[in-house]
Write a protein that holds these residues in place. Structure first.
Motif, PDB file in Angstrom:
ATOM      1  N   PRO A  56       1.068 -61.862   0.813  1.00 52.40           N
ATOM      2  CA  PRO A  56       0.949 -61.103   2.057  1.00 52.40           C
ATOM      3  C   PRO A  56       0.740 -62.047   3.239  1.00 52.40           C
ATOM      4  N   LYS A  57       1.287 -61.652   4.364  1.00 57.46           N
ATOM      5  CA  LYS A  57       1.125 -62.450   5.581  1.00 57.46           C
ATOM      6  C   LYS A  57       1.033 -61.477   6.764  1.00 57.46           C
ATOM      7  N   GLU A  58      -0.068 -61.520   7.465  1.00 60.70           N
ATOM      8  CA  GLU A  58      -0.270 -60.600   8.591  1.00 60.70           C
ATOM      9  C   GLU A  58       0.816 -60.727   9.640  1.00 60.70           C
ATOM     10  N   THR A  59       1.298 -61.936   9.868  1.00 61.05           N
ATOM     11  CA  THR A  59       2.327 -62.162  10.884  1.00 61.05           C
ATOM     12  C   THR A  59       3.713 -62.284  10.260  1.00 61.05           C
ATOM     13  N   HIS A  60       3.920 -61.565   9.156  1.00 63.32           N
ATOM     14  CA  HIS A  60       5.194 -61.615   8.436  1.00 63.32           C
ATOM     15  C   HIS A  60       6.372 -61.299   9.354  1.00 63.32           C
ATOM     16  N   THR A  61       7.407 -62.093   9.224  1.00 65.45           N
ATOM     17  CA  THR A  61       8.699 -61.837   9.849  1.00 65.45           C
ATOM     18  C   THR A  61       9.718 -61.798   8.721  1.00 65.45           C
ATOM     19  N   PRO A  62      10.486 -60.715   8.593  1.00 66.55           N
ATOM     20  CA  PRO A  62      11.459 -60.631   7.498  1.00 66.55           C
ATOM     21  C   PRO A  62      12.456 -61.786   7.523  1.00 66.55           C
ATOM     22  N   ALA A  63      12.819 -62.246   6.336  1.00 72.40           N
ATOM     23  CA  ALA A  63      13.848 -63.271   6.218  1.00 72.40           C
ATOM     24  C   ALA A  63      15.172 -62.677   6.691  1.00 72.40           C
ATOM     25  N   SER A  64      15.886 -63.389   7.525  1.00 75.32           N
ATOM     26  CA  SER A  64      17.171 -62.903   8.031  1.00 75.32           C
ATOM     27  C   SER A  64      18.334 -63.384   7.159  1.00 75.32           C
ATOM     28  N   PHE A  65      18.008 -63.966   6.030  1.00 73.11           N
ATOM     29  CA  PHE A  65      18.995 -64.468   5.081  1.00 73.11           C
ATOM     30  C   PHE A  65      18.644 -63.889   3.714  1.00 73.11           C
ATOM     31  N   THR A  66      19.542 -64.016   2.765  1.00 73.18           N
ATOM     32  CA  THR A  66      19.321 -63.460   1.426  1.00 73.18           C
ATOM     33  C   THR A  66      18.331 -64.329   0.668  1.00 73.18           C
ATOM     34  N   ILE A  67      17.200 -63.726   0.258  1.00 72.14           N
ATOM     35  CA  ILE A  67      16.167 -64.490  -0.446  1.00 72.14           C
ATOM     36  C   ILE A  67      16.293 -64.387  -1.958  1.00 72.14           C
ATOM     37  N   LEU A  68      16.904 -63.317  -2.451  1.00 73.08           N
ATOM     38  CA  LEU A  68      17.120 -63.155  -3.893  1.00 73.08           C
ATOM     39  C   LEU A  68      18.491 -62.528  -4.114  1.00 73.08           C
ATOM     40  N   ASN A  69      19.232 -63.080  -5.062  1.00 69.94           N
ATOM     41  CA  ASN A  69      20.527 -62.548  -5.465  1.00 69.94           C
ATOM     42  C   ASN A  69      20.420 -62.109  -6.921  1.00 69.94           C
ATOM     43  N   PHE A  70      20.884 -60.903  -7.202  1.00 76.95           N
ATOM     44  CA  PHE A  70      20.853 -60.384  -8.561  1.00 76.95           C
ATOM     45  C   PHE A  70      22.278 -60.245  -9.086  1.00 76.95           C
ATOM     46  N   PRO A  71      22.735 -61.191  -9.918  1.00 75.81           N
ATOM     47  CA  PRO A  71      24.066 -61.060 -10.514  1.00 75.81           C
ATOM     48  C   PRO A  71      24.100 -59.861 -11.466  1.00 75.81           C
ATOM     49  N   VAL A  72      25.177 -59.087 -11.395  1.00 74.38           N
ATOM     50  CA  VAL A  72      25.353 -57.922 -12.260  1.00 74.38           C
ATOM     51  C   VAL A  72      26.762 -57.939 -12.831  1.00 74.38           C
ATOM     52  N   ASP A  73      26.950 -57.263 -13.954  1.00 76.52           N
ATOM     53  CA  ASP A  73      28.270 -57.175 -14.568  1.00 76.52           C
ATOM     54  C   ASP A  73      29.158 -56.151 -13.862  1.00 76.52           C
ATOM     55  N   ASP A  74      28.531 -55.091 -13.335  1.00 82.04           N
ATOM     56  CA  ASP A  74      29.280 -54.003 -12.707  1.00 82.04           C
ATOM     57  C   ASP A  74      28.574 -53.621 -11.412  1.00 82.04           C
ATOM     58  N   ILE A  75      29.087 -54.113 -10.293  1.00 81.30           N
ATOM     59  CA  ILE A  75      28.414 -53.899  -9.008  1.00 81.30           C
ATOM     60  C   ILE A  75      28.410 -52.428  -8.597  1.00 81.30           C
ATOM     61  N   GLU A  76      29.444 -51.695  -8.925  1.00 84.74           N
ATOM     62  CA  GLU A  76      29.476 -50.282  -8.543  1.00 84.74           C
ATOM     63  C   GLU A  76      28.375 -49.503  -9.252  1.00 84.74           C
ATOM     64  N   THR A  77      28.150 -49.795 -10.522  1.00 90.21           N
ATOM     65  CA  THR A  77      27.061 -49.149 -11.261  1.00 90.21           C
ATOM     66  C   THR A  77      25.712 -49.559 -10.679  1.00 90.21           C
ATOM     67  N   ALA A  78      25.550 -50.849 -10.371  1.00 87.23           N
ATOM     68  CA  ALA A  78      24.295 -51.340  -9.810  1.00 87.23           C
ATOM     69  C   ALA A  78      24.008 -50.700  -8.453  1.00 87.23           C
ATOM     70  N   VAL A  79      25.013 -50.600  -7.596  1.00 87.31           N
ATOM     71  CA  VAL A  79      24.842 -49.979  -6.284  1.00 87.31           C
ATOM     72  C   VAL A  79      24.486 -48.503  -6.447  1.00 87.31           C
ATOM     73  N   GLY A  80      25.157 -47.812  -7.343  1.00 86.15           N
ATOM     74  CA  GLY A  80      24.840 -46.405  -7.598  1.00 86.15           C
ATOM     75  C   GLY A  80      23.410 -46.236  -8.076  1.00 86.15           C
ATOM     76  N   ASP A  81      22.960 -47.136  -8.947  1.00 84.15           N
ATOM     77  CA  ASP A  81      21.586 -47.082  -9.450  1.00 84.15           C
ATOM     78  C   ASP A  81      20.588 -47.332  -8.321  1.00 84.15           C
TER      79      ASP A  81
END
Length: 130
Positions: A56-81
């Motif tokens: 936690p950080k009281e003065t948190h500013t969201p990262a404007s870049f991708t901090i985590l990438n989750f590889p998936v086998d089927d992106i359409e299924t993942a997006v639907g989920d």
């Protein structure tokens, strides 16, 4: 020098409870809370076995870049989920998204990618490799 180091990453959020719920319940990741008082943080265990620390950080500013990438086998299924779990996909003007919010990339990168944010506004993605 650091080739054998068990390096890890970390990022801040503005609300540790919301982060624990999002990463643990919404995304279904293994999350543990550690520390006490102002020294509390989350440890998120990724499928690869790597760990990410969230603090936690009281003065948190969201990262404007991708901090985590989750590889998936089927992106359409993942997006639907993700959508069924209440996650809204981000749409960036510099990319052409399909109706589901997926960007078809190719050209040596992932075949498709879709971005979303955690409750603190940090950017994450699901991507499907070629």
């Amino acid at each position: 020098m650091f080739g054998q180091s068990q390096a890890f990453s970390g990022f801040s959020v503005d609300d540790l409870g919301k982060a624990r719920q999002f990463y643990g319940e919404t995304l279904g990741l293994e999350v543990a809370e550690e520390g006490q008082g102002d020294m509390r943080m989350l440890t998120i265990k990724l499928g690869s076995g790597a760990k990410v620390f969230v603090y936690p950080k009281e003065t948190h500013t969201p990262a404007s870049f991708t901090i985590l990438n989750f590889p998936v086998d089927d992106i359409e299924t993942a997006v639907g989920d993700l959508e069924r779990r209440g996650v809204t996909l981000e749409r960036y003007s510099e990319f052409d998204h399909d109706a589901k919010g997926i960007v078809r990339v190719g050209n040596g990168g992932p075949a498709a990618i879709a971005w979303f944010t955690d409750p603190a506004g940090n950017v994450l993605s699901v991507l499907q490799e070629n």
